[in-house]
Write an enzyme that holds these catalytic residues in place. Structure first.
Site, PDB file in Angstrom:
ATOM      1  N   SER A 276       0.828  -1.224   0.000  1.00 13.48           N
ATOM      2  CA  SER A 276       0.000   0.000   0.000  1.00 13.48           C
ATOM      3  C   SER A 276       0.855   1.263   0.000  1.00 13.48           C
ATOM      4  O   SER A 276       0.532   2.247  -0.683  1.00 13.48           O
ATOM      5  CB  SER A 276      -0.966   0.007   1.185  1.00 13.48           C
ATOM      6  N   HIS A 306      -1.932  -8.870   2.287  1.00 15.54           N
ATOM      7  CA  HIS A 306      -1.598  -7.575   2.929  1.00 15.54           C
ATOM      8  C   HIS A 306      -2.732  -7.247   3.915  1.00 15.54           C
ATOM      9  O   HIS A 306      -3.022  -8.039   4.799  1.00 15.54           O
ATOM     10  CB  HIS A 306      -1.400  -6.543   1.807  1.00 15.54           C
ATOM     11  N   HIS A 352       5.895 -12.544   7.815  1.00 16.55           N
ATOM     12  CA  HIS A 352       6.093 -11.171   7.359  1.00 16.55           C
ATOM     13  C   HIS A 352       7.281 -11.122   6.411  1.00 16.55           C
ATOM     14  O   HIS A 352       8.241 -11.882   6.572  1.00 16.55           O
ATOM     15  CB  HIS A 352       6.332 -10.216   8.541  1.00 16.55           C
ATOM     16  N   ARG A 361       3.243  -4.241  16.834  1.00 14.02           N
ATOM     17  CA  ARG A 361       1.845  -3.802  16.681  1.00 14.02           C
ATOM     18  C   ARG A 361       0.915  -4.879  17.232  1.00 14.02           C
ATOM     19  O   ARG A 361      -0.151  -4.579  17.771  1.00 14.02           O
ATOM     20  CB  ARG A 361       1.534  -3.520  15.203  1.00 14.02           C
ATOM     21  N   ASP A 407      -2.098  -8.165  11.905  1.00 10.16           N
ATOM     22  CA  ASP A 407      -3.449  -8.619  11.558  1.00 10.16           C
ATOM     23  C   ASP A 407      -3.930  -9.794  12.398  1.00 10.16           C
ATOM     24  O   ASP A 407      -5.115 -10.122  12.392  1.00 10.16           O
ATOM     25  CB  ASP A 407      -3.494  -8.998  10.070  1.00 10.16           C
TER      26      ASP A 407
END
Ligand code: CMX
Length: 470
Positions: A276, A306, A352, A361, A407
Site C-alpha cells: 500500500s 496484505h 512477514h 503492533r 493482523d
C-alpha cells in the site's frame, strides 16, 4: 547466485519549492488554536531537507549501496535498497519505529485526549510529516481542522449509497476515494499550470481534505452495508478517533474510542516497501493527485496477503472455534494449524516479508486486550494460537517468520466491542494507512522526487546477464 551491482541513484531531480500557502477556512481555524500550524512547521523544514539531499547526492551520489541478486529479482524485490521513506523504518528484530520512536515511546510521548490513555493519531501524523512531537495544543488544532473538512460532496454520498451491499467494503472505499479526485486542488491547479515548486502545497491541502473525509466515507459504507442506519454528524470539537468511532455507532463506548485511537496510530506506517505504501508513492510519482495515489494504495491493501489478512484472521478463528468448540488444548489448536497448512493455505496473521520476531503492533494490541478483555473467549483463542503457531510454522519449515503480525490480533478486539463484520476491517486499516503514506507523498513533492521507473528484463535477458543457458 550471480549478482548485479547497482549505484545509489534513488534521489534525483530536487526542486526548491516556494512557501506560499493555500489555506482553507479550516486551516486558518486550526492556526488560531496552535502555536504554529502543521503546514508552517513543515514549510520551515523543506529548504533544509532539500539541501540535505542535494549535498548527499553531490558528495556520495555514485557510492554503491548494495548488490542485487537474481533471486531478489524473482523474489519480490526483498531487501533491495531503492526507496526513500522518511517517516518510519522497520527493523526485522525490533519492528517499526516512527521517526526513530518505538510504539511504546509513541504511546508515552504523543498527546492524548482529555482523560484518554492512547495516543491521538493526529499526533502521529504530525510526527511523521515533520519529525517533531507536536504539543497538545497543536494536536487539538489538527483535530479541529480535520473535523472542519470532514463533510462529503453530495455526489460521493450518492455514489456510496448506490453501491450494491455485496460489493466488498474495500472496493466501495477505493471507489469513493477515487471519486474525491473531483475535489483535488492539485489536479485543478496543474490543469491551469503551476510552478513545480508549489506542488507540495497542493498535495498538503489535498491530503488534509482526504484524511478528513475518510472516516465519513468509512462510516457511510459501514452503515449502508451492515446497519441500515444514518451516519452521525461529525462533532467539531472532538478528535479524529472519536469521530470515526462515533460515526460507526460506537461513540458511547469509551474503550472502543480508545481502541480506535490506538488502532489508527499503529496501523499508519510500516516504511515504504509494503504494497500500500509503495503503490501510493509510485502512483504519486506520476503526479497523480493524493486522491488517485491513495486509492491505488487502498487497492493493494485490499489483498489477502496484505491488509485483508485481518478479515481472514477473524474468519479463520471463527471456523476454528466451530470445529474445536471449547477445546482450546494445545493438541486441538496444533491439529487445526496443520490442517490449514496441509490444505495448502497460509495461516493468516502469521509471517512477514521483513519482520523476524513478533510484530510490536501485535504486542500493543495484546496489551490492550490483557487490560480490557482478558476473559474474552476469542482473545483466549488468539493467545493459544500465539503459543502454538510459531512452533508449528517452524516445523512446517517454509515461512521465514513464524511469528504473528499486526493482523493476527486486530479483528478479535473489534469483535469484542460488537463489530463482527470482518469484511469491514480492512477499511479501518485503510483509514489509518492514509496517516502514514500521505506524509511521504507530501515530502516526495516537496523535495522533488522524480517519476519512478525501475528497470525490467525478460527471463531470457536475465539468463544472458548471469551467463546461463536455458
Ligand atoms: N502460513 C503458511 N505459509 C507461509 C506463511 C504462513 N503464515 N507465511 C509464509 N509462508 C510461506 C510462503 O507462502 C512461502 O511459500 P512458497 O515458498 O510455497 O511460496 C514461504 O513460506 C516463504 O515465504 P516468506 O519468505 O516467509 O514470506 P513472504 O515474504 O513471501 O510473504 C507474507 C510474507 C506476509 C505475505 C506471508 O508471510 C503470508 O502469506 N502470511 C499470511 C498472510 C498475512 O498475514 N498477511 C499480512 C501481512 C501483514 C500486512 O501486510 O498487513
Amino acid at each position: 547466485m550471480a549478482s548485479l551491482r547497482i549505484a545509489s541513484s534513488a534521489l534525483r531531480g530536487v526542486a526548491r519549492p516556494a512557501f506560499s500557502s493555500t489555506r482553507s477556512a479550516g486551516f486558518t481555524a486550526a492556526r488560531c488554536l496552535s502555536t504554529k500550524s502543521l503546514k508552517d512547521t513543515f514549510a520551515e523544514k523543506v529548504p533544509q531537507e532539500i539541501e540535505k539531499i542535494k549535498k548527499l547526492k553531490k558528495e556520495h551520489g555514485s557510492k554503491v549501496l548494495g548488490e542485487v541478486t537474481l533471486e531478489q529479482v524473482y523474489g519480490g524485490a526483498r531487501g533491495i535498497k531503492s526507496l526513500v521513506w522518511e517517516g518510519s523504518v522497520l527493523d526485522a528484530e525490533e519492528g517499526i519505529r516512527f521517526r526513530g520512536k518505538t510504539i511504546p515511546e509513541c504511546q508515552e510521548i504523543l498527546p492524548k485526549a482529555e482523560g484518554g490513555e492512547e495516543p491521538l493519531p493526529e499526533g502521529l501524523f504530525w510526527l511523521l510529516l515533520t519529525g517533531e512531537v507536536p504539543t497538545t495544543e497543536q494536536v487539538r488544532g489538527l483535530s479541529a481542522e480535520w473535523a472542519a473538512r470532514a463533510e462529503l460532496p453530495k455526489f460521493i454520498e450518492e455514489l456510496i449509497d448506490r453501491c450494491p451491499t455485496d460489493l466488498h467494503p474495500m472496493a466501495q472505499f477505493s471507489l469513493a476515494v477515487t471519486a474525491l479526485e473531483h475535489q483535488s486542488s492539485f489536479a485543478k491547479a496543474y490543469a491551469k499550470g503551476i510552478n513545480k515548486k508549489e506542488y507540495w502545497t497542493y498535495f498538503f491541502e489535498d491530503s488534509m481534505d482526504l484524511i478528513a473525509k475518510l472516516p465519513t466515507i468509512a462510516a457511510r459504507i459501514y452503515q449502508n452495508v451492515f446497519k441500515g442506519g444514518k451516519v452521525a454528524a461529525v462533532q467539531k470539537d472532538k478528535d479524529y478517533g472519536f469521530n470515526l468511532a462515533n460515526m460507526l455507532g460506537y461513540g458511547e463506548n469509551k474503550d472502543f474510542v480508545e481502541l480506535m485511537r490506538l488502532y489508527l496510530t499503529i496501523h499508519s506506517d510500516h516504511e515504504g516497501g509494503n504494497v500500500s505504501a509503495h503503490t501510493t508513492h509510485l502512483v504519486g510519482s506520476a503526479l497523480s493527485s493524493p486522491m488517485l495515489s491513495f486509492a491505488a494504495g487502498l487497492n493493494g491493501l485490499a489483498g489477502p496477503l496484505h491488509g485483508l489478512a485481518n478479515q481472514e484472521v477473524l474468519n479463520w478463528l471463527f471456523k476454528m472455534k466451530e470445529k474445536i468448540g471449547n477445546d482450546l488444548s494445545d493438541e486441538a489448536i496444533k491439529k487445526y494449524l496443520w490442517d490449514t497448512l496441509n490444505g495448502g493455505q497460509v495461516v493468516p496473521g502469521y509471517g512477514h516479508a521483513v519482520l523476524r520476531k513478533t510484530d510490536p503492533r501485535y504486542v500493543s494490541q495484546r496489551e490492550f486486550a490483557l487490560k480490557k478483555l482478558p476473559e474474552d473467549p476469542m482473545f483466549k483463542l488468539v493467545s493459544q494460537v500465539y503459543k502454538i503457531a510459531p512452533g508449528v510454522l517452524t516445523e512446517h519449515g517454509k515461512t521465514k517468520n513464524p511469528y504473528p503480525n499486526v493482523d493476527a490480533h486486530s479483528g478479535v478486539l473489534l469483535q469484542y466491542y460488537g463489530m463482527t463484520e470482518s469484511s469491514f476491517y480492512t477499511v479501518l486499516f485503510g483509514v489509518s494507512r492514509a496517516l502514514g503514506v500521505l506524509p511521504q507523498l507530501i515530502i516526495d513533492r516537496a523535495v522533488g522526487m522524480p517519476i519512478e521507473r525501475p528497470k525490467s528484463f525478460s527471463t531470457e535477458h536475465y539468463a544472458k546477464l548471469v551467463g546461463a543457458t536455458l
